[in-house]
Design a protein around this motif. Structure first.
Motif, short mmCIF file in Angstrom:
data_model
loop_
_atom_site.label_atom_id
_atom_site.label_comp_id
_atom_site.label_asym_id
_atom_site.label_seq_id
_atom_site.Cartn_x
_atom_site.Cartn_y
_atom_site.Cartn_z
N ILE A 203 45.81 13.71 12.94
CA ILE A 203 46.58 13.51 12.21
C ILE A 203 48.06 13.12 12.54
O ILE A 203 48.79 14.00 13.36
CB ILE A 203 46.68 14.58 10.97
CG1 ILE A 203 44.72 14.80 10.80
CG2 ILE A 203 46.92 14.75 10.26
CD1 ILE A 203 43.77 13.80 10.34
N CYS A 204 48.31 11.92 12.43
CA CYS A 204 49.61 11.19 12.38
C CYS A 204 50.15 12.15 11.23
O CYS A 204 49.96 12.92 10.07
CB CYS A 204 49.83 10.11 11.73
SG CYS A 204 48.39 9.30 12.96
N PRO A 205 51.70 12.68 11.77
CA PRO A 205 52.66 13.08 10.89
C PRO A 205 52.64 11.83 9.62
O PRO A 205 53.78 11.60 10.49
CB PRO A 205 53.80 13.25 11.14
CG PRO A 205 53.37 13.43 13.17
CD PRO A 205 52.04 12.68 12.71
N PRO A 206 51.86 12.38 8.96
CA PRO A 206 51.98 11.87 7.29
C PRO A 206 53.54 11.13 7.12
O PRO A 206 54.49 12.58 6.87
CB PRO A 206 51.52 11.60 6.70
CG PRO A 206 51.26 13.35 6.31
CD PRO A 206 51.14 13.85 8.14
N PRO A 207 54.45 10.40 6.15
CA PRO A 207 55.19 10.37 5.42
C PRO A 207 55.53 10.98 4.20
O PRO A 207 53.96 11.36 3.46
CB PRO A 207 55.56 8.61 5.16
CG PRO A 207 54.87 8.16 5.93
CD PRO A 207 53.87 8.63 6.46
N ASN A 214 44.46 9.13 11.62
CA ASN A 214 44.52 9.91 12.85
C ASN A 214 45.57 9.32 14.18
O ASN A 214 45.03 7.59 13.92
CB ASN A 214 42.61 9.26 13.45
CG ASN A 214 42.02 10.31 13.00
OD1 ASN A 214 41.85 11.53 12.04
ND2 ASN A 214 40.80 9.74 12.44
N CYS A 215 46.19 10.17 15.34
CA CYS A 215 46.82 9.48 15.86
C CYS A 215 45.89 9.69 17.35
O CYS A 215 46.72 10.67 17.80
CB CYS A 215 48.22 9.88 15.38
SG CYS A 215 49.13 9.02 14.12
N GLY A 216 45.69 9.86 17.89
CA GLY A 216 44.48 10.30 18.75
C GLY A 216 43.86 11.77 18.93
O GLY A 216 44.17 12.47 17.99
N GLY A 217 44.35 11.97 19.84
CA GLY A 217 44.56 13.65 20.23
C GLY A 217 45.05 14.23 21.44
O GLY A 217 45.85 13.94 22.42
N PHE A 218 44.50 15.58 22.31
CA PHE A 218 45.05 16.28 23.52
C PHE A 218 44.80 15.11 24.58
O PHE A 218 43.08 15.31 24.71
CB PHE A 218 44.89 17.40 23.43
CG PHE A 218 44.71 18.08 24.82
CD1 PHE A 218 47.26 17.97 24.93
CD2 PHE A 218 44.34 18.41 25.67
CE1 PHE A 218 46.48 18.30 26.26
CE2 PHE A 218 44.77 19.01 27.08
CZ PHE A 218 46.11 18.53 27.40
N GLN A 219 45.43 14.27 24.91
CA GLN A 219 44.34 13.40 26.14
C GLN A 219 43.72 12.45 26.39
O GLN A 219 42.65 12.04 26.43
CB GLN A 219 44.69 14.43 27.71
CG GLN A 219 45.74 15.21 28.52
CD GLN A 219 44.93 15.99 29.42
OE1 GLN A 219 44.21 16.15 29.71
NE2 GLN A 219 45.83 16.50 30.22
N ARG A 220 43.87 11.98 24.19
CA ARG A 220 42.91 11.43 23.73
C ARG A 220 43.58 10.23 23.09
O ARG A 220 44.70 10.30 22.64
CB ARG A 220 41.64 11.91 23.57
CG ARG A 220 40.85 13.27 24.06
CD ARG A 220 39.94 12.58 24.62
NE ARG A 220 39.16 13.03 25.07
CZ ARG A 220 39.13 14.20 26.19
NH1 ARG A 220 40.20 14.27 26.84
NH2 ARG A 220 38.28 14.59 26.46
N MET A 221 43.37 8.65 23.25
CA MET A 221 44.47 7.85 23.27
C MET A 221 43.49 6.44 21.74
O MET A 221 42.42 6.44 22.71
CB MET A 221 45.52 7.24 23.95
CG MET A 221 46.04 5.90 23.76
SD MET A 221 47.02 5.58 24.59
CE MET A 221 47.68 6.63 25.63
N LEU A 222 44.10 6.51 21.03
CA LEU A 222 43.73 6.08 20.04
C LEU A 222 44.88 4.02 20.75
O LEU A 222 45.46 4.10 20.68
CB LEU A 222 43.80 5.69 18.69
CG LEU A 222 42.53 6.61 17.95
CD1 LEU A 222 43.29 6.53 16.51
CD2 LEU A 222 41.74 5.81 17.93
N ALA A 223 43.72 3.46 21.12
CA ALA A 223 44.11 1.62 21.76
C ALA A 223 44.32 0.84 20.74
O ALA A 223 42.77 0.53 20.54
CB ALA A 223 43.76 1.69 23.41
#
Length: 229
Positions: A203-207, A214-223
């Motif tokens: 989870i992205c740190p939300p405002p 969602n903001c990817g994961g450990f060694q996982r990237m949302l492109a």
């Protein structure tokens, strides 16, 4: 003797325009070596400031820091920052941009109603499309030659920081990883491995007051990839 005097006069006139080539920082490029400016101005939404240290490099750096995508130097001490061009400027002979820069007399900074225009690599208006969840390890990177940008503003999630950052420096791909990290690139690395979307659920740190993203994961990237309008 008259021939000698004529030769000296011509040599002096030519040398007056023998300026050094300026340094163009931040991957900006020269859009017009010399163009005709008008009272209504040829840079859109222009902000003009006079500086005692004016030169192309310092003007570009100031415009870039302020979020502008165009910069121009004119009349020796003027730095013009704009968001675009108003129509198609009329080119002028380079010899018309014959005034020395206040920051470096070996460089030219336009002339009277003559402006040297520079453009940033920033992307044009467009949209970003999700391309998927990718493995991102040292042996199997998502991006080829990425520029890493670690987010530091806790009031904005990584996606809201990553988009303007990558767009401003002209990179058409960005990715978020492990909830906090942002990368920019020109494209996927050879053999980039697409994984299940379920592996990119950090989870992205939300405002404050906003929902989760969602903001990817450990060694996982949302492109994401940029597409112009």
């Amino acid at each position: 003797m008259k021939q000698l005097a004529l030769f000296v006069s011509i040599s002096f006139t030519l040398s007056a325009f023998a300026f050094n080539q300026p340094t163009i920082p931040l991957n900006w490029t020269t859009q017009y070596a010399c163009a005709v400016d008008v009272p209504s101005r040829i840079l859109a939404n222009v902000v003009t400031t006079q500086y005692t240290d004016n030169m192309p490099a310092s003007c570009i750096q100031r415009c870039d820091a302020a979020g502008f995508s165009y910069a121009g130097v004119e009349y020796s001490n003027e730095c013009h920052c704009g968001t675009g061009l108003v129509g198609t400027p009329a080119s002028a002979p380079v010899s018309d941009c014959n005034m020395t820069c206040t920051g470096d007399p070996t460089l030219s900074c336009g002339g009277s109603w003559r402006i040297q225009i520079y453009k940033s690599p920033a992307l044009p208006p467009g949209w970003w499309g999700l391309q998927g969840c990718y493995l991102d390890t040292p042996d199997s990177p998502t991006f080829g030659s990425p520029i890493a940008h670690h987010t530091i503003d806790t009031n904005l999630d990584p996606i809201n920081q990553c988009v303007p950052y990558c767009a401003h420096i002209g990179y058409p791909w960005f990715g978020v990883e492990n909830g906090t990290d942002c990368q920019c690139s020109f494209g996927l690395a050879p053999g980039a491995q697409l994984r299940s979307q379920d592996e990119c659920t950090s989870i992205c740190p939300p405002p404050p007051g906003e929902g989760n993203e969602n903001c990817g994961g450990f060694q996982r990237m949302l492109a994401y990839r940029f597409r112009p309008f």
